[in-house]
Design an enzyme around this catalytic site. Structure first.
Site, PDB file in Angstrom:
ATOM      1  CG  ASP A  78       0.653  -4.735 -11.822  1.00 18.29           C
ATOM      2  OD1 ASP A  78       1.151  -5.776 -11.416  1.00 18.29           O
ATOM      3  OD2 ASP A  78      -0.087  -4.035 -11.112  1.00 18.29           O
ATOM      4  N   PRO A  79      -1.795  -4.456 -14.634  1.00 17.93           N
ATOM      5  CG  PRO A  79      -1.945  -5.573 -16.665  1.00 17.93           C
ATOM      6  CD  PRO A  79      -0.965  -5.186 -15.608  1.00 17.93           C
TER       7      PRO A  79
END
EC number: 3.2.2.27
Length: 250
Positions: A78-79
């Protein structure tokens, strides 16, 4: 002052609608459309409640590449969840950000065989057909994994499968158990190359069974592409980055 990479209300839906047709087709598949509607509802609700969500451009990895243009796939999870970090490209951060530990280990591995990259923004890789895709495309400030299990995995699984269905030869670099779980989306008879190793995080980069340190994936990727008549990837990133910088601004 960090770059303002906060997602604006209604931006996620607008960016999805503006994607190239080949990607929009994936999002329109019934199961994917339902999952994306769930994600969208959750993201908009959290924004309305005052949550800070990153990045400003969740679909950026898809903006510059159609499935047929993809030559290499690198999957993240995920970011980055800090202000000014996430750009919509897995592992990439703006040049004025401190280099994250995983990206530093990636650069160390590149430097075994090629000049060490000098920029933290990996846009030049994207210009050469490298898809830098996180499996969850949004995250809340300071809360890693906060938008996992909200439907993003269904969306990104479908995107990965679409890339794998394209007949042009591709290399899938799967680092860590989370990415390696996606190998099932790449048919064994599709003619693609899958290379697996531990995640480049300092917590796992040197551990068995396949340490990231010393894996040689960047060299192996280029050798395989060249054997199939394709240009190697300039992992140093210099040949495209300077002239394209403006196009990739957040």
């Amino acid at each position: 002052m960090p770059n303002d990479n906060r997602l604006a209300p209604a931006a996620l839906a607008a960016q999805a609608a503006a994607l190239p047709a080949a990607w929009r087709h994936v999002l329109e598949q019934p199961a994917v459309a339902r999952a994306f509607a769930s994600v969208l509802g959750h993201v908009e609700q959290r924004l309305a409640e005052g949550a800070v969500v990153y990045p400003a451009t969740p679909f950026r990895a898809l903006d510059q590449l159609a499935p047929a243009d993809v030559r290499v796939v690198i999957l993240g999870q995920d970011p980055y969840h800090g202000p000014g970090q996430a750009q919509g490209l897995a592992f990439s951060v703006p040049d004025d950000c401190k280099c994250p530990p995983s990206l530093r280990n990636i650069f160390n591995e590149i430097a075994v065989d090629y000049p060490r990259p000098t920029r933290h923004d990996l846009s030049a890789w994207t210009r050469q057909g490298v898809l830098l895709l996180n499996t969850s495309l949004t995250v809340e400030d300071g809360q890693p994994g906060s938008h996992a299990k909200r439907g993003w995995e269904t969306v990104t699984d479908a995107l990965i499968a679409e890339v794998a269905r394209d007949p042009s030869p591709k290399v899938f670099l799967l680092w860590g158990a989370h990415a390696q779980a996606k190998q099932a989306l790449v048919p064994a008879d599709a003619g693609h190359l899958v290379l697996a190793a531990n995640h480049p995080s300092p917590l796992s980069a040197r551990r068995p069974p396949v340490p990231f340190v010393g894996c040689g994936h960047f060299r192996q990727t280029n050798a395989w592409l060249q054997q199939r008549g394709q240009k190697p990837v300039d992992w140093s990133g210099e040949q495209n980055n300077a002239s394209r910088q403006g196009k990739f601004a957040l």
